[in-house]
Design an enzyme around this catalytic site. Structure first.
Site, PDB file in Angstrom:
ATOM      1  N   GLY A  78     -23.723  15.807   8.370  1.00 20.64           N
ATOM      2  CA  GLY A  78     -22.518  14.834   8.085  1.00 20.64           C
ATOM      3  C   GLY A  78     -21.629  14.943   9.369  1.00 20.64           C
ATOM      4  O   GLY A  78     -21.870  15.805  10.411  1.00 20.64           O
ATOM      5  N   ASP A 124      -6.023  19.116   3.631  1.00 26.53           N
ATOM      6  CA  ASP A 124      -7.010  18.262   3.406  1.00 26.53           C
ATOM      7  C   ASP A 124      -8.039  18.715   2.561  1.00 26.53           C
ATOM      8  O   ASP A 124      -9.310  18.471   2.693  1.00 26.53           O
ATOM      9  CB  ASP A 124      -7.738  18.088   4.741  1.00 26.53           C
ATOM     10  CG  ASP A 124      -8.446  16.553   4.857  1.00 26.53           C
ATOM     11  OD1 ASP A 124      -8.266  15.622   4.078  1.00 26.53           O
ATOM     12  OD2 ASP A 124      -9.430  16.601   5.660  1.00 26.53           O
ATOM     13  N   LYS A 157     -20.823  22.877  14.057  1.00 26.13           N
ATOM     14  CA  LYS A 157     -20.089  21.769  14.257  1.00 26.13           C
ATOM     15  C   LYS A 157     -19.684  21.626  15.969  1.00 26.13           C
ATOM     16  O   LYS A 157     -18.964  22.263  16.452  1.00 26.13           O
ATOM     17  CB  LYS A 157     -18.632  21.514  13.471  1.00 26.13           C
ATOM     18  CG  LYS A 157     -17.674  20.408  13.569  1.00 26.13           C
ATOM     19  CD  LYS A 157     -16.361  20.937  13.137  1.00 26.13           C
ATOM     20  CE  LYS A 157     -16.239  20.814  12.048  1.00 26.13           C
ATOM     21  NZ  LYS A 157     -14.970  20.907  11.075  1.00 26.13           N
ATOM     22  N   GLY A 204     -15.577  15.988  13.971  1.00 28.16           N
ATOM     23  CA  GLY A 204     -16.860  16.136  14.958  1.00 28.16           C
ATOM     24  C   GLY A 204     -17.832  16.031  13.856  1.00 28.16           C
ATOM     25  O   GLY A 204     -17.808  15.748  12.657  1.00 28.16           O
ATOM     26  N   VAL A 212     -21.736  17.640  12.179  1.00 30.31           N
ATOM     27  CA  VAL A 212     -22.136  19.048  11.949  1.00 30.31           C
ATOM     28  C   VAL A 212     -23.729  18.760  11.882  1.00 30.31           C
ATOM     29  O   VAL A 212     -24.264  18.075  11.309  1.00 30.31           O
ATOM     30  CB  VAL A 212     -21.631  19.569  10.297  1.00 30.31           C
ATOM     31  CG1 VAL A 212     -21.962  20.832  10.318  1.00 30.31           C
ATOM     32  CG2 VAL A 212     -20.010  19.503  10.572  1.00 30.31           C
ATOM     33  N   GLY A 269     -17.259  14.029  10.485  1.00 32.27           N
ATOM     34  CA  GLY A 269     -16.009  13.490   9.924  1.00 32.27           C
ATOM     35  C   GLY A 269     -15.040  13.171  11.220  1.00 32.27           C
ATOM     36  O   GLY A 269     -15.487  12.863  12.214  1.00 32.27           O
TER      37      GLY A 269
END
Length: 457
Positions: A130, A244, A151, A135, A137, A132
């Site tokens: 994934g 978050d 990451k 960065g 991962v 974000g």
């Protein structure tokens, strides 16, 4: 007779004639007598000293050369200065961050870039887990065979994202916080190495089309996440506000144990402070409206975000498309169901097919509605949220024999894995930090079996 040169230059008063070369004495005297009869000229030979005009010419020529030399030296100095500034500014950030990382916690393992690349490229291709805002991962494998999540921080990401993660996760350890195993800073590249969570994030599991997330697992996930929040908000060094909290930042292990992750926006509030004013950051749809308005950050902001997470687990609503408008629709529907303005079943995830405890569902819903109150004054504390979630979990655990057997079986599997890692460490096959990472798990499992929270946090 050898050749000679005859010339003159005009001055304001009279022209001056000069000769240059080997002129016979007789000829020179005759020329001198002829010229001396003309009162407008003065004869000058190369045998005499230079005139004042020749001196001025030499001086001007030397001055021009000196000016060129000065200009050349100045330009060269400027070029060297610019190159030096670029060299220093390029290396300074890495040294600064490196100093912070190494001074934060001496137990944090420092990977080399070669080790990182070998871990990521263990197969024929990289496996992306994934990405974000900070960065991407990747899945990695250490030489010991342990799976990890790596990451790679984007170079254009926020400069403090890497530092925040290292400073927070290297100082705190909890079973429901993702473990930071190490980091890498080399040649301008930044990497973070975490423990691997085999079941992805909570959003993926809630939205799966081939499998339904059971009610008991949803309650357990909420209880454990509330426990992690209580740990953060009551930390001895000061309150840690995550900023978050969302479904994609809640990771799940092979036994569906939740791990709160991504501390790139985390903020530490001092022991003597109850709030701080800071720049507004977070994910739209999960952010506290009060915080978005006045930039006043408190633990209530995390409570609001957690309330949105709870409402989505209860209703099974899609979270990928969640925005402010969708959030308002979700919270309004939840308030109506909690206040009896509409049937409670209207808010239940239809994919559960009625396999849940409606009494516990209603109590969790009421807590979630309080969490998403427009004013922070009306929201419950983290302790109150955890107490309600823990109560619902106890009811679910004790009233479902099949669930109790499944949880016991999962705990046995976890104990076997922990024992295996311990034996590998004793045999020198597993690094020390891998073994240390599993120790806090025994505390939580002891707590789950005995149903006591007095020994935690």
């Amino acid at each position: 007779m050898e050749s000679f040169y005859l010339g003159f230059y005009q001055s304001e008063q009279s022209p001056t004639i000069y000769t240059q070369g080997n002129l016979p004495v007789g000829e020179a005297n005759k020329l001198y007598k002829k010229l001396s009869t003309h009162d407008s000229f003065t004869a000058t030979t190369s045998l005499t000293q230079h005139s004042s005009s020749s001196d001025d010419y030499v001086k001007i020529k030397r001055s021009f050369f000196n000016i060129l030399l000065v200009i050349f030296i100045a330009i060269t100095g400027m070029v060297l200065l610019v190159l030096l500034i670029k060299l220093v500014t390029r290396k300074t950030p890495d040294r600064s961050i490196e100093g912070k990382v190494m001074g934060t916690w001496s137990g944090l393992y420092r990977f080399s870039k070669v080790e990182i690349e070998k871990a990521i490229n263990y197969g024929n291709s990289k496996v992306s887990l994934g990405s974000g805002s900070a960065g991407r991962v990747y899945q990695g494998v250490l030489p010991s065979g342990q799976l990890v999540a790596v990451k790679h921080i984007y170079k254009n990401a926020m400069s403090d994202s890497f530092t925040r993660e290292v400073e927070r996760l290297s100082k705190i350890r909890h079973p429901n916080l993702v473990g930071l195993l190490g980091c890498c800073i080399e040649n301008g590249e930044q990497y973070l190495v975490y423990e691997y969570c085999g079941n992805g994030n909570l959003a993926q599991n809630l939205l799966r089309s081939d499998r339904v997330l059971p009610w008991d697992k949803r309650v357990r996930i909420l209880k454990d996440c509330a426990l992690a929040l209580r740990f953060l908000h009551t930390h001895p060094d000061g309150c840690i506000v995550h900023r978050d909290i969302k479904l994609t930042n809640i990771l799940l292990t092979e036994t569906m144990e939740p791990k709160l992750s991504d501390f790139g926006l985390a903020k530490l509030i001092g022991i003597e402070e109850s709030k701080v004013f800071t720049d507004v950051r977070g994910t739209i749809g999960y952010m506290d409206p009060e915080y978005m308005t006045n930039a006043k950050l408190t633990t209530a902001s995390d409570i609001y975000s957690f309330g949105i997470v709870v409402l989505q687990l209860l209703s099974g609503k899609k979270v990928i498309e969640l925005d402010i408008e969708a959030r308002e629709t979700l919270t309004t529907k939840a308030k109506d169901a909690a206040l009896g303005r509409r049937p409670l079943e209207d808010f239940v995830d239809p994919r559960l097919n009625g396999e849940l405890n409606l009494k516990d569902f209603e109590s969790i819903l009421r807590v979630a509605v309080l969490c998403v109150a427009s004013s922070s004054r009306g929201r419950p504390t983290t302790k109150e949220v955890y107490d309600e979630m823990n109560k619902a979990w106890k009811n679910t655990f004790t009233t479902t024999p099949a669930l109790a057997r499944r949880v016991t079986r999962q705990l046995s599997m976890s104990r076997s894995r922990s024992h295996s890692l311990s034996m590998e460490f004793m045999e020198g096959k597993t690094p020390l930090f891998n073994t240390l990472a599993i120790l806090p798990l025994w505390v939580l499992r002891f707590y789950m079996i005995n149903g006591s929270s007095s020994s935690l946090c």
